[in-house]
Each structure stands twice: as structure tokens, then as C-alpha cells.
Scaffold this motif. Structure first.
Motif, PDB file in Angstrom:
ATOM      1  N   ILE A 187     -24.206 -55.758 -37.958  1.00  7.23           N
ATOM      2  CA  ILE A 187     -25.286 -55.577 -38.681  1.00  7.23           C
ATOM      3  C   ILE A 187     -26.002 -56.618 -39.385  1.00  7.23           C
ATOM      4  N   GLU A 188     -26.487 -56.823 -39.595  1.00  5.90           N
ATOM      5  CA  GLU A 188     -26.763 -58.026 -40.384  1.00  5.90           C
ATOM      6  C   GLU A 188     -27.295 -57.392 -41.923  1.00  5.90           C
ATOM      7  N   THR A 228     -30.962 -50.930 -46.230  1.00  3.52           N
ATOM      8  CA  THR A 228     -30.966 -52.053 -45.296  1.00  3.52           C
ATOM      9  C   THR A 228     -30.054 -51.388 -44.326  1.00  3.52           C
ATOM     10  N   SER A 274     -31.157 -49.500 -39.991  1.00  2.00           N
ATOM     11  CA  SER A 274     -29.866 -49.391 -38.349  1.00  2.00           C
ATOM     12  C   SER A 274     -29.564 -48.803 -38.197  1.00  2.00           C
ATOM     13  N   MET A 281     -34.243 -53.256 -36.468  1.00  2.00           N
ATOM     14  CA  MET A 281     -32.840 -53.640 -36.476  1.00  2.00           C
ATOM     15  C   MET A 281     -32.468 -54.582 -36.708  1.00  2.00           C
ATOM     16  N   ASN A 282     -31.254 -55.571 -37.216  1.00  2.00           N
ATOM     17  CA  ASN A 282     -30.645 -56.841 -37.075  1.00  2.00           C
ATOM     18  C   ASN A 282     -29.139 -56.594 -36.507  1.00  2.00           C
ATOM     19  N   LEU A 283     -29.111 -56.602 -35.159  1.00  2.00           N
ATOM     20  CA  LEU A 283     -27.413 -56.813 -34.546  1.00  2.00           C
ATOM     21  C   LEU A 283     -27.247 -57.838 -34.433  1.00  2.00           C
ATOM     22  N   ARG A 284     -25.900 -58.715 -34.668  1.00  2.00           N
ATOM     23  CA  ARG A 284     -25.910 -60.216 -34.424  1.00  2.00           C
ATOM     24  C   ARG A 284     -25.357 -59.144 -32.712  1.00  2.00           C
ATOM     25  N   GLU A 285     -25.305 -60.430 -32.431  1.00  2.00           N
ATOM     26  CA  GLU A 285     -25.233 -60.635 -31.210  1.00  2.00           C
ATOM     27  C   GLU A 285     -23.260 -60.249 -31.075  1.00  2.00           C
TER      28      GLU A 285
END
Length: 306
Positions: A88-89, A101, A105, A1-5
Motif C-alpha cells: 500500500i502506498e 488512507t 485500501s 486504491m494505490n498499491l505498488r507493483e
């Protein structure tokens, strides 16, 4: 899973006695989300909007406004612990691919112990936000001027999420705040055919507690409840910064009171605020209403009683 800081949170008040959300919300990683009662997750996306765009800037505006909101509610005291997992990216691409996508997440986010609070973003992401909960009997309470159950033709839009959820196995649906002359007869009949409940904005104005009871009665047979707030449920005077502002909507007080009543149900498994579009707003009015909707919901949330 891509999460921005996640961003740093700071309460803007100089009074040390003014505890604000900016003082208590803690940036966190998804693996540590279980340490909190609720976690915020941003979804900066408006690629599926039917009307005016701008909701991709919603998560940042909701966070900024929420940071200055005090944590105390006169009936329930301060809110519980809240974390922020970041945004979420969301990739470029057609809406269906974006939904898939995002669903990857949100599946992981729902697997944790904290209540997910999604900061939209447009209404198309309601589908991937709620879909992971379809593994159990699920009902959705949708605070919205519209039913958002359009047929999926050339691809999903911000008007199709509840059609998609129904076709994926949604067990119960209630729309609170629906406006006369904002929905086609065909879609109203579709909701009736699904045994859905439609609580008009007029009905909420006649009694917000009764409106909440009607929505919850429609959830009687489900194990989990997902709650969505499309900010266009508010009257255009209270929320001009949405894709489709119209007159005849709820007041902020009606929304907050009804939300608290719904949030107290122990089956609540997710919450979102969508369609906050800062570029379309006036004096930050819509973001202020959305942030306080989050605060009221969290102050009413009791968690799983099992």
C-alpha cells in the motif's frame, strides 16, 4: 486504491524438490486476488511507533525470508495458493490521516474472497486493517506483549489500535502472550471492563492449545475473527528486532502452535504480522520468526466453511 507493483518471487534453493514460498507465491492485482486462498499486502510504515523505529522495512524483510521457507507442514501438507498484491502506498502526514488512507485500501482488500495477510509496518495500522470488518460482529485475537489500548490523546500511536477498535464497535478482544510488568493497571482494567480475555505468556507456556482455546472462547459470540501478531510477543532472544523487545515472552514454537490452532477457526477473516524492524534485528532472527509465523498460520487456515 494505490498499491505498488508486487515483487517477483524466487525460491533460493537449487534442489528442484525443494518447493519454497518463493516458488509458489504469485504477484497479482487486487482484482484477481479471489483466485488465491490468501494474499499478501505490505504496509511499509512506522510513523506511529512509541519506541524504536524500523518497522517500515518489515514487509521487504518478511518477504525475503518467507521466499526461502519450504511450503510443507508435516500434519497438513503444503500450503494453499498465495498471491502478493504489493505494498500500500502510504502518504506522509499525521497518523490519523494515514490510518484513514490505509482504511480506504483495506476496505477494498477485505471485499475480495482471499484472506488478507498484512505485512507490517507498525501496530497503529491494526486499526485500519481490522476496521472494515466491523460491519459485522468482530473479535480480535492479539498476540502481543502489550494490550495496546492506550487512550488517544494527541493522536493515534502504535499503542492505541485496540482502544480505537473498541470505540468503533469491536465486540470481543483477547490478548495472547501478555507480559507481567509491561502494562499499566489502568489498561488492564480497561480490557477487563470490555470483557476482554488476557492470556499471559506464562499461561501459553503452560499449554499452547489451552491458551488458543481460551482466546477462541472469548470469540464465542462473534461472526468474524481478525488475528494480529506483534512480534514483540516473542521473547527478546527470539525477536530482538522489534520496537520494544523484553524478556519473558513466548518461544517461537509456542507461538507457531498457538497460531495454527487459532487459524483453523472458520471465522478467521484477516491476519497480520507487525513490528518487524530489520534495522534493529540480529542475524535476521526476527524476520525469520515472522515469516514462519505466516507459514504456520497459512498451513492451519481452513477458510470459510459456510
Amino acid at each position: 486504491m494505490n498499491l505498488r507493483e508486487p515483487p517477483a518471487w524466487v525460491g533460493p534453493s537449487g534442489d528442484p524438490n525443494d518447493e519454497q514460498f518463493g516458488d509458489v507465491v504469485e504477484p497479482t492485482a487486487i482484482d484477481d486476488a479471489g483466485e488465491f486462498d490468501a494474499v499478501l499486502v505490505g504496509e511499509p510504515y512506522d510513523g506511529a511507533v512509541i519506541g524504536r523505529r524500523g518497522a517500515r522495512e518489515g514487509p521487504a524483510a518478511l518477504r525475503e525470508e518467507l521466499a526461502g521457507v519450504k511450503t510443507h507442514h508435516f500434519e497438513s501438507g503444503p500450503v494453499g495458493s498465495v498471491g502478493d498484491c504489493g505494498d500500500i502506498e502510504i502518504p506522509d502526514g499525521d497518523v490519523g490521516a494515514v490510518q484513514e488512507t490505509v482504511r480506504e485500501s483495506t476496505r477494498e482488500i477485505h471485499a475480495g474472497d482471499a484472506l488478507p495477510v498484512f505485512l507490517g509496518g507498525d501496530n497503529s495500522l491494526t486499526y485500519p486493517n481490522a476496521a472494515p470488518l466491523l460491519s459485522e460482529s468482530l473479535g480480535v485475537i492479539n498476540f502481543d506483549a502489550h494490550l495496546d489500548c492506550r487512550e488517544v490523546r494527541d493522536g493515534p500511536t502504535s499503542g492505541t489500535p485496540y482502544r480505537q477498535l473498541h470505540e468503533s464497535g469491536l465486540d470481543a478482544y483477547a490478548c495472547v502472550g501478555a507480559r507481567h510488568f509491561e502494562t499499566s493497571t489502568t489498561y488492564a482494567e480497561y480490557v477487563r471492563e470490555q470483557n476482554g480475555e488476557i492470556v499471559t505468556s506464562e499461561a501459553v507456556g503452560s499449554g499452547s492449545v489451552t491458551a488458543a482455546e481460551r482466546a477462541l472462547d472469548a470469540m464465542a459470540e462473534v461472526d468474524a475473527v481478525y488475528v494480529s501478531v506483534d512480534l514483540d510477543v516473542l521473547d527478546a532472544t527470539a525477536a530482538p528486532g522489534v520496537s520494544a523487545p523484553t524478556p519473558g515472552g513466548l518461544t517461537t514454537r509456542e507461538l507457531f502452535r498457538t497460531l495454527r490452532a487459532v487459524a483453523a477457526d472458520a471465522r478467521v477473516a484477516g491476519f497480520e504480522v507487525v513490528e518487524c524492524a530489520p534495522p534493529l534485528d540480529t542475524d535476521g532472527r526476527t524476520a525469520a520468526a515472522g515469516a514462519r509465523a505466516i507459514a504456520h498460520f497459512l498451513s492451519g487456515y481452513t477458510g470459510d466453511s459456510s
